[in-house]
Design an enzyme around this catalytic site. Structure first.
Site, PDB file in Angstrom:
ATOM      1  CB  SER A 140      -0.903   0.021   1.237  1.00 56.73           C
ATOM      2  OG  SER A 140      -1.583   1.252   1.366  1.00 56.73           O
ATOM      3  CE1 TYR A 154      -4.327  -2.232   5.140  1.00 60.63           C
ATOM      4  CE2 TYR A 154      -3.254  -0.181   4.522  1.00 60.63           C
ATOM      5  CZ  TYR A 154      -3.943  -1.327   4.165  1.00 60.63           C
ATOM      6  OH  TYR A 154      -4.229  -1.567   2.844  1.00 60.63           O
TER       7      TYR A 154
END
Length: 267
Positions: A140, A154
């Site tokens: 990401s 995350y």
């Protein structure tokens, strides 16, 4: 079998489903895995009819410690080995670190960090032996920018995937195995619906920041074929990643402290 096999995790929707269609369009048979068996079956039928490839459905929950090994044993029992691995399965845990139980965090780490690492470890020897392999770790943009308040683990996990992909890329330069980390930003998929942040994110992120799952997967496929260790799809995301590199840490953290909550449903 004459055709190569691509194993795609989190294949039931979004980027995973898009990757499955791309690999099938390039002549790969598929092993599709996710928790939702019915959706996998529908996708498998769709791809089989469209591309004439074999599609194996392997329902699994990567939160189960035995899932990676069991998935690969299932493929071995069908006489198949993995030539391309797309580690796509994932989700987000919203809220501050202490707002969730340790069990929630432990499950998250198993799905997002341990399982993709184990799958890569288990399929890599065969790829090296056959002198061909593709590993795409769906990371990401969050792994390339400083941490922000909320969704504490995350970005950390995605940063890990990026660094691990870079190392595997370098270790396998002469082996015929290509390893890439795909680092998308905001992507039209079910990701934000699952963690109930769709409305907040849609208000906070302008349309120009979003890409479609098909665009993201296509960029990831091309990066793996070209053996590029990192792929950041989309000009806005590239600009954000480049800016994050140049900013002093103190400035970058101050920016994340002020702007991060906008994208975490806190303001």
């Amino acid at each position: 079998m004459d055709r190569r096999l691509a194993l795609v995790t989190g294949a039931s929707a979004g980027i995973g489903a898009a990757f499955a269609k791309i690999y099938a369009s390039h002549g790969y048979d598929l092993a599709l895995t996710a928790r939702r068996a019915e959706r996998l079956e529908r996708l498998a039928d769709e791809i089989r009819l469209a591309h004439g490839v074999e599609t194996l459905v392997v329902p699994a929950d990567l939160a189960d410690p035995g899932a990676p090994e069991q998935m690969l044993q299932h493929l071995t029992a069908h006489g198949r080995s993995v030539d391309a691995l797309v580690n796509n399965a994932g989700y987000g845990v919203t809220g501050g670190f202490l707002e969730s139980s340790w069990q929630t965090h432990e499950t998250f780490l198993r799905v997002m960090l341990t399982a993709p690492t184990e799958l890569a470890y288990r399929v890599l020897p065969g790829m090296v032996e056959r002198r061909f392999g593709r590993i795409v770790n769906v990371a990401s943009l969050a792994g390339l920018i400083p941490g922000s308040p909320g969704a504490t683990l995350y970005g950390a996990v995605k940063s890990y995937l990026i660094k691990a992909s870079q190392s595997l890329h370098l270790e396998n330069l002469a082996s015929g195995v290509h390893v890439s980390a795909l680092c998308p930003g905001f992507t039209y998929s079910e990701f934000h619906d699952v963690n109930d942040t769709r409305e907040q994110i849609s208000r906070s992120a302008p349309p120009w920041m979003w890409l479609g799952a098909d665009e993201v997967a296509a960029a990831g496929y091309e990066a793996a074929e070209a053996n590029r260790p990192i792929c950041v799809p989309g000009a806005p995301n590239k600009a954000i990643a480049a800016t994050a590199k140049m900013l002093p840490d103190e400035w970058a953290l101050a920016l994340m402290a002020s702007q991060g909550p906008r994208f975490r449903g806190k303001v």
